[in-house]
Write a protein that holds these residues in place. Sequence first.
Motif, PDB file in Angstrom:
ATOM      1  N   ALA A  68      69.354  57.575 -15.168  1.00 48.63           N
ATOM      2  CA  ALA A  68      69.703  58.996 -15.266  1.00 48.63           C
ATOM      3  C   ALA A  68      71.204  59.234 -15.139  1.00 48.63           C
ATOM      4  O   ALA A  68      71.722  60.236 -15.648  1.00 48.63           O
ATOM      5  CB  ALA A  68      68.950  59.780 -14.195  1.00 48.63           C
ATOM      6  N   ALA A  69      71.916  58.324 -14.485  1.00 47.75           N
ATOM      7  CA  ALA A  69      73.367  58.464 -14.332  1.00 47.75           C
ATOM      8  C   ALA A  69      74.131  57.865 -15.502  1.00 47.75           C
ATOM      9  O   ALA A  69      75.363  57.875 -15.509  1.00 47.75           O
ATOM     10  CB  ALA A  69      73.819  57.810 -13.025  1.00 47.75           C
ATOM     11  N   GLY A  70      73.378  57.345 -16.491  1.00 46.75           N
ATOM     12  CA  GLY A  70      74.022  56.736 -17.648  1.00 46.75           C
ATOM     13  C   GLY A  70      74.489  55.320 -17.405  1.00 46.75           C
ATOM     14  O   GLY A  70      75.256  54.766 -18.211  1.00 46.75           O
ATOM     15  N   LEU A  71      74.021  54.694 -16.313  1.00 45.89           N
ATOM     16  CA  LEU A  71      74.411  53.321 -16.004  1.00 45.89           C
ATOM     17  C   LEU A  71      73.362  52.355 -16.547  1.00 45.89           C
ATOM     18  O   LEU A  71      72.154  52.601 -16.427  1.00 45.89           O
ATOM     19  CB  LEU A  71      74.549  53.135 -14.492  1.00 45.89           C
ATOM     20  N   PRO A  72      73.784  51.245 -17.144  1.00 43.16           N
ATOM     21  CA  PRO A  72      72.823  50.301 -17.714  1.00 43.16           C
ATOM     22  C   PRO A  72      71.947  49.659 -16.638  1.00 43.16           C
ATOM     23  O   PRO A  72      72.448  49.201 -15.601  1.00 43.16           O
ATOM     24  CB  PRO A  72      73.718  49.251 -18.379  1.00 43.16           C
ATOM     25  N   THR A  73      70.661  49.631 -16.908  1.00 47.82           N
ATOM     26  CA  THR A  73      69.739  48.862 -16.060  1.00 47.82           C
ATOM     27  C   THR A  73      69.327  47.572 -16.758  1.00 47.82           C
ATOM     28  O   THR A  73      68.893  46.631 -16.096  1.00 47.82           O
ATOM     29  CB  THR A  73      68.486  49.680 -15.736  1.00 47.82           C
ATOM     30  N   GLU A  74      69.464  47.564 -18.077  1.00 52.84           N
ATOM     31  CA  GLU A  74      69.204  46.326 -18.831  1.00 52.84           C
ATOM     32  C   GLU A  74      70.035  46.359 -20.109  1.00 52.84           C
ATOM     33  O   GLU A  74      70.169  47.411 -20.742  1.00 52.84           O
ATOM     34  CB  GLU A  74      67.717  46.165 -19.152  1.00 52.84           C
ATOM     35  N   TRP A  75      70.596  45.194 -20.464  1.00 54.32           N
ATOM     36  CA  TRP A  75      71.487  45.138 -21.639  1.00 54.32           C
ATOM     37  C   TRP A  75      71.355  43.746 -22.245  1.00 54.32           C
ATOM     38  O   TRP A  75      71.620  42.741 -21.596  1.00 54.32           O
ATOM     39  CB  TRP A  75      72.925  45.394 -21.193  1.00 54.32           C
ATOM     40  N   THR A  76      70.945  43.703 -23.496  1.00 54.68           N
ATOM     41  CA  THR A  76      70.795  42.436 -24.209  1.00 54.68           C
ATOM     42  C   THR A  76      71.685  42.452 -25.453  1.00 54.68           C
ATOM     43  O   THR A  76      71.695  43.439 -26.196  1.00 54.68           O
ATOM     44  CB  THR A  76      69.339  42.201 -24.629  1.00 54.68           C
ATOM     45  N   VAL A  77      72.443  41.387 -25.643  1.00 55.68           N
ATOM     46  CA  VAL A  77      73.312  41.248 -26.811  1.00 55.68           C
ATOM     47  C   VAL A  77      73.021  39.907 -27.465  1.00 55.68           C
ATOM     48  O   VAL A  77      73.069  38.864 -26.803  1.00 55.68           O
ATOM     49  CB  VAL A  77      74.808  41.323 -26.435  1.00 55.68           C
ATOM     50  N   LYS A  78      72.752  39.942 -28.767  1.00 56.78           N
ATOM     51  CA  LYS A  78      72.513  38.722 -29.534  1.00 56.78           C
ATOM     52  C   LYS A  78      73.300  38.783 -30.834  1.00 56.78           C
ATOM     53  O   LYS A  78      73.605  39.865 -31.326  1.00 56.78           O
ATOM     54  CB  LYS A  78      71.024  38.549 -29.840  1.00 56.78           C
ATOM     55  N   GLY A  79      73.601  37.606 -31.387  1.00 58.60           N
ATOM     56  CA  GLY A  79      74.297  37.569 -32.672  1.00 58.60           C
ATOM     57  C   GLY A  79      75.324  36.472 -32.727  1.00 58.60           C
ATOM     58  O   GLY A  79      75.181  35.418 -32.084  1.00 58.60           O
TER      59      GLY A  79
END
Length: 677
Positions: A68-79
């Motif tokens: 709700a505060a706009g903070l990431p709780t999960e982030w996945t980056v591939k490529g």
Amino acid sequence: MRKLLLIAMTLSLSSLAQADTFTYSYIFGEKKLGHLTAETKGDLTAIDYDVKNNGRGPTIAESITLDAAGLPTEWTVKGTTTFGSKIAEHFIRKGTRGTWVDSTGKGHSTIHTPSIYLAQSSSPWANGIYARALLKAADQQLPALPGGTLRLEKGETLTVQGSGGPLEVTRYDLIGIDLDPQIMLLDPANNLFADLDARSILVRSGYEGEEKRLRGMAAAWSSERFVKIEHDVAHHYAGPIRIRIRNVRLFDPKNSSLTDAVSVLVQGKVIAAVEPNDSPPTPGETTIDGAGGTLIAGMYEMHAHLGQSSALLDVAAGVTTVRDMGNDNAVLEQIIHQIDGGTIGGPHVIRSGFIEGKSPFSANLGILVDSQEKAIDAVRWYGARNYWQIKIYNSMNPAWVPAMTKEAHLLGMRVAGHIPAFSNADAMIEAGYDEITHINQFALGWVIQPTEDTRTLFRLIALKRLPKLDLQSDKVQHTINMMVERKIAIDPTLGIHEQLTQRRDGQIPPGAVDYFDHMPIGWRRNAMKALADTSAPGDDQAYRQAFDKLVAIARMLHDRGVFIVFGTDTGGSFTYHRELELYQLAGMTPAEILKRATFDSARYVSQDQRMGSIEKGKLADFFLIPGDPIKNLKAIKTISMVVKDGTVYYPSEVYPKFGIQPFTPPPKIVAASAVKP
């Protein structure tokens, strides 16, 4: 009633499932070269980002969940990264524990206060996430994971026009990730509208017509920053003799040794005298105690692509002249105008006119041509504007090169360049090159087939073939003999090839060990990513051995008397210091390297009457270090003072402006006249 409730529930669920989609165009050199699409459903956003310029660029898929505060709780980056190495990054926060894995390895932290994860390999969409979270935070700043602090500064609001109608957007500067703030524009809902600088922009689809205006504004905003920095760090000392630097030894390139202790006097932009150390001072002058250190003439970075940031960082690194090897011509002219006018700090600039052939792999710099006639016109355009040389890019049709070199020589310009695709170094030497750019371009003709296309990443990937190359073979010796007989110079840029072949995930690059810990967190994380993909069996060893072979080629060229110019293609400054270090591997002594970086380079570009050594009547361009660089070349990395055109800079004041921790304190000012900063 039950039917109505079911319809209402269905509509509600449909509304919840509806996605908000934002699409963007990536534009460089007024040409669309990629896209970004972000689709949000609830608290989950999926991003597709793909850019290709000059035959290379990142391809990224992201998945981000926010609280709700706009903070990431999960982030996945591939490529894959720009040069093809693989990305597999993941962050997750549960309660007060955050864990992540990226190219640096695994990490974790206990989160006691609201903090924001700083993704290592994200797309520009991340900047919008950071901005929205910071807008909700106290003082618009937050601690970052795995380190550092992010801060947001608000700028002006403007109106943009596009297919979506007029839209008010607000400028924000994101500070704390890298050396320079990231400039972005947010819409009234604080969604990302554009991420931009003076050369490129990621802008919302339908508003591409604004890209030139917005890039111009970004250039102006950047200029405001550097004008302020110059005001803060450039010291102009007054007095009849403005500066006396006492108790210093000079590096004398004529005999490649250090002098006894002397005093150097500066008046205006010129060295007024070199006097015995015990000479009496002039009343009212500023005296600086060199404490037995070494003064070295300003160095030449011979392969720059200059920007305002690299301009000042070059000066802080003792580089007072650069040869720009390709740029947006209008941007470069503006930077030179600002430096020469004293509004921003930067080196003297020698201009190379960048010309490339039109293709799907164009670099989109300088002048793009699609015929021999237009190529010759481009040469004339640069000749009429007093460019020192032209630089031919590897996308050029090799059949046009003889006519281009002939025209350039008629106009008094030299010719340097890549080896055009489907050609080789021998052919370009025959065509009239005066200098070859990049040692990989020089060597590839020995290991690839005439039909293989070097306009793509292949020109880097093909280096894996070098370990099997016999340097005593007839084809190698024939090319080197041509270089020697025709006095062709080479700009090897060894450092960029070290980075390409030696950087590995999770490791500090070998060239950065001496300054890595001084840099901002985002810079450090980015540096610990491999550039090339070394995952295939045997590739790791092949790339490592390829660099050894490039060094061996450089040594052979040096031993045969081929003139080597020192350039980086990586922004100069700290990487320039590493470039010099590497030539010790090629058999050059520290004294030879310093002479080449100063006086020899000045003579190469016909500036040795005014620059390249510390002598009466020459420009006051030099830097002070505590140690002896002839005994240990690393001493050039501890610069305490730089003088350029008589203006004094202390790197300990400059580096904090870029989030860099200083290396060396400034010298002691024994007596000072009035100072106008």
